[in-house]
Structures are given as C-alpha cells and as structure tokens.
Design a protein around this motif. Structure first.
Motif, PDB file in Angstrom:
ATOM      1  N   LEU A 104     -71.967  50.262  22.918  1.00  0.00           N
ATOM      2  CA  LEU A 104     -72.521  49.087  23.575  1.00  0.00           C
ATOM      3  C   LEU A 104     -71.481  48.253  24.314  1.00  0.00           C
ATOM      4  CD1 LEU A 104     -75.001  47.980  20.770  1.00  0.00           C
ATOM      5  CD2 LEU A 104     -75.552  49.137  22.921  1.00  0.00           C
ATOM      6  N   GLY A 105     -70.202  48.670  24.211  1.00  0.00           N
ATOM      7  CA  GLY A 105     -69.160  47.975  24.947  1.00  0.00           C
ATOM      8  C   GLY A 105     -68.562  46.771  24.243  1.00  0.00           C
ATOM      9  N   TRP A 106     -68.790  46.650  22.936  1.00  0.00           N
ATOM     10  CA  TRP A 106     -68.167  45.556  22.202  1.00  0.00           C
ATOM     11  C   TRP A 106     -67.578  46.059  20.883  1.00  0.00           C
ATOM     12  CZ3 TRP A 106     -71.256  44.421  17.858  1.00  0.00           C
ATOM     13  CH2 TRP A 106     -72.611  44.745  17.960  1.00  0.00           C
ATOM     14  N   GLY A 107     -66.885  47.192  21.003  1.00  0.00           N
ATOM     15  CA  GLY A 107     -66.224  47.784  19.851  1.00  0.00           C
ATOM     16  C   GLY A 107     -64.910  47.094  19.528  1.00  0.00           C
ATOM     17  N   MET A 108     -64.164  47.710  18.617  1.00  0.00           N
ATOM     18  CA  MET A 108     -62.942  47.088  18.106  1.00  0.00           C
ATOM     19  C   MET A 108     -61.914  46.805  19.198  1.00  0.00           C
ATOM     20  SD  MET A 108     -62.339  48.786  14.342  1.00  0.00           S
ATOM     21  CE  MET A 108     -62.242  50.470  14.880  1.00  0.00           C
ATOM     22  N   GLN A 109     -61.667  47.753  20.069  1.00  0.00           N
ATOM     23  CA  GLN A 109     -60.637  47.549  21.101  1.00  0.00           C
ATOM     24  C   GLN A 109     -61.034  46.453  22.081  1.00  0.00           C
ATOM     25  OE1 GLN A 109     -57.590  48.750  20.993  1.00  0.00           O
ATOM     26  NE2 GLN A 109     -58.206  49.725  19.084  1.00  0.00           N
ATOM     27  N   GLU A 110     -62.287  46.448  22.489  1.00  0.00           N
ATOM     28  CA  GLU A 110     -62.747  45.412  23.419  1.00  0.00           C
ATOM     29  C   GLU A 110     -62.655  44.034  22.780  1.00  0.00           C
ATOM     30  OE1 GLU A 110     -63.809  43.636  26.830  1.00  0.00           O
ATOM     31  OE2 GLU A 110     -63.293  45.753  26.587  1.00  0.00           O
ATOM     32  N   CYS A 111     -63.086  43.932  21.530  1.00  0.00           N
ATOM     33  CA  CYS A 111     -63.005  42.642  20.835  1.00  0.00           C
ATOM     34  C   CYS A 111     -61.556  42.198  20.682  1.00  0.00           C
ATOM     35  CB  CYS A 111     -63.691  42.727  19.476  1.00  0.00           C
ATOM     36  SG  CYS A 111     -65.495  42.746  19.595  1.00  0.00           S
ATOM     37  N   LYS A 112     -60.667  43.127  20.371  1.00  0.00           N
ATOM     38  CA  LYS A 112     -59.257  42.776  20.197  1.00  0.00           C
ATOM     39  C   LYS A 112     -58.670  42.226  21.498  1.00  0.00           C
ATOM     40  CE  LYS A 112     -54.908  44.494  18.386  1.00  0.00           C
ATOM     41  NZ  LYS A 112     -54.183  45.637  17.871  1.00  0.00           N
ATOM     42  N   LYS A 113     -59.075  42.810  22.638  1.00  0.00           N
ATOM     43  CA  LYS A 113     -58.623  42.290  23.939  1.00  0.00           C
ATOM     44  C   LYS A 113     -59.034  40.839  24.129  1.00  0.00           C
ATOM     45  CE  LYS A 113     -59.074  46.660  26.393  1.00  0.00           C
ATOM     46  NZ  LYS A 113     -59.863  47.363  27.413  1.00  0.00           N
ATOM     47  N   LEU A 114     -60.160  40.475  23.544  1.00  0.00           N
ATOM     48  CA  LEU A 114     -60.676  39.106  23.643  1.00  0.00           C
ATOM     49  C   LEU A 114     -60.131  38.206  22.538  1.00  0.00           C
ATOM     50  CD1 LEU A 114     -64.410  39.995  24.406  1.00  0.00           C
ATOM     51  CD2 LEU A 114     -62.669  39.244  26.048  1.00  0.00           C
ATOM     52  N   GLY A 115     -59.264  38.778  21.676  1.00  0.00           N
ATOM     53  CA  GLY A 115     -58.715  37.997  20.570  1.00  0.00           C
ATOM     54  C   GLY A 115     -59.697  37.806  19.432  1.00  0.00           C
ATOM     55  N   LEU A 116     -60.630  38.753  19.293  1.00  0.00           N
ATOM     56  CA  LEU A 116     -61.690  38.656  18.298  1.00  0.00           C
ATOM     57  C   LEU A 116     -61.703  39.886  17.395  1.00  0.00           C
ATOM     58  CD1 LEU A 116     -64.502  37.553  20.770  1.00  0.00           C
ATOM     59  CD2 LEU A 116     -63.185  36.063  19.242  1.00  0.00           C
ATOM     60  N   ALA A 117     -62.355  39.763  16.250  1.00  0.00           N
ATOM     61  CA  ALA A 117     -62.552  40.895  15.348  1.00  0.00           C
ATOM     62  C   ALA A 117     -63.814  40.644  14.524  1.00  0.00           C
ATOM     63  CB  ALA A 117     -61.357  41.065  14.416  1.00  0.00           C
ATOM     64  N   TRP A 118     -64.482  41.730  14.163  1.00  0.00           N
ATOM     65  CA  TRP A 118     -65.634  41.647  13.272  1.00  0.00           C
ATOM     66  C   TRP A 118     -65.170  41.965  11.855  1.00  0.00           C
ATOM     67  CZ3 TRP A 118     -70.114  39.629  14.638  1.00  0.00           C
ATOM     68  CH2 TRP A 118     -70.483  39.620  15.985  1.00  0.00           C
ATOM     69  N   VAL A 119     -65.553  41.137  10.903  1.00  0.00           N
ATOM     70  CA  VAL A 119     -65.250  41.387   9.493  1.00  0.00           C
ATOM     71  C   VAL A 119     -66.550  41.313   8.696  1.00  0.00           C
ATOM     72  CG1 VAL A 119     -62.878  40.525   9.647  1.00  0.00           C
ATOM     73  CG2 VAL A 119     -64.718  38.964   9.007  1.00  0.00           C
ATOM     74  N   VAL A 120     -66.545  41.999   7.574  1.00  0.00           N
ATOM     75  CA  VAL A 120     -67.735  42.036   6.730  1.00  0.00           C
ATOM     76  C   VAL A 120     -67.736  40.861   5.769  1.00  0.00           C
ATOM     77  CG1 VAL A 120     -68.908  43.333   4.914  1.00  0.00           C
ATOM     78  CG2 VAL A 120     -67.941  44.541   6.876  1.00  0.00           C
ATOM     79  N   LYS A 121     -68.851  40.162   5.723  1.00  0.00           N
ATOM     80  CA  LYS A 121     -69.044  39.104   4.724  1.00  0.00           C
ATOM     81  C   LYS A 121     -69.741  39.669   3.493  1.00  0.00           C
ATOM     82  CE  LYS A 121     -70.799  34.456   4.020  1.00  0.00           C
ATOM     83  NZ  LYS A 121     -69.644  33.949   3.324  1.00  0.00           N
TER      84      LYS A 121
END
Length: 141
Positions: A42-59
């Motif tokens: 979908l274009g919002w994987g780990m590398q793309e998010c990292k470029k934006l200074g973001l990351a997904w983590v599990v709560k």
C-alpha cells in the motif's frame, strides 16, 4: 490494491511443543509478517515510514486459536485495517486452511504510529491516512 491482503504459505517448521503442532508464537509471527507485507503493497511500509521519521509499533495483540496447524499445512492469512484514529490503527486477521477453508485462528493487533527517534505517539499524517481503506469485519473473507 486490495483493502484485504492475502498471504498464502506452507507451514515449514518443526513443531516446538510436545503435542506436535505449531507453537503459538508462530501465529504471531505470521500475522506480523502479513501486516508488514500488506503495508508495503500500500506504499506505507517500514522504509517509507522511516523516511518520514515514523514507525509502527504494536500496543497489543489478541489471538484466538481455533484449530492447530501442523508441518506442511497450506494456510491463508487475510488481513485488513478495521479502524483508525489519530495515532492508531486496528488490524484484523483470519487464518484458514487452504484445503477445507476452516478457520484456524483469528487475531487483532493495535498498532501505534510513533516518532522514529523519540518513540512517542505521533498523529497519522493526512497523506498517509489517505492510503488507509477501512474494511468492516463482516465484509472481509
């Protein structure tokens, strides 16, 4: 791209418990792998998010085990985004046997978007939010 992602695979691991079926931790890994693959498509994987200074983590993870899986079983995992709020998304999963379509497990993961450097929750950017397509559980496979 489809709002529901399909991940098909054959179980290829030695059972790690005394009752000869796949260890529960394997399901968790399969669900996380499916989520990562779906996000990438979908274009919002780990590398793309990292470029934006973001990351997904599990709560949190919630997995309900309904049937056991064994070595060489052919499984299909369906996953989709069910809900989104300011900093979080809820992803649902279903794992079925390919041969008889019986439900093996179902799960829910609450993912939180965080600042890559600080680890603090961060609002989902509008351009990223536009890439989310929500699916109601009753509309999923």
């Amino acid at each position: 791209m489809s709002a529901v992602f399909t991940y098909s695979f054959t179980v290829n691991e030695d059972p790690k418990n005394y009752i000869r079926h796949v260890n529960n931790l394997s399901y968790l890994q399969w669900f996380i792998d499916a989520a990562i693959m779906h996000s990438e498509t979908l274009g919002w994987g780990m590398q793309e998010c990292k470029k934006l200074g973001l990351a997904w983590v599990v709560k949190s993870h919630n997995i309900e085990y309904l049937r056991e899986a064994h070595q060489e079983d052919k499984l299909i995992i369906y996953t989709w985004i069910h809900k989104v709020d300011k900093t979080r998304s809820t992803r649902l999963y279903k794992c079925i046997r390919a041969d008889n379509k019986k439900l093996v497990a179902k799960a829910e993961t609450l993912w939180v978007l965080v600042d890559y450097e600080t680890g603090r929750p961060k609002a989902i950017p509008k351009d990223l939010l536009k890439k989310f397509t929500l699916v109601k559980e009753e509309d999923a496979p």
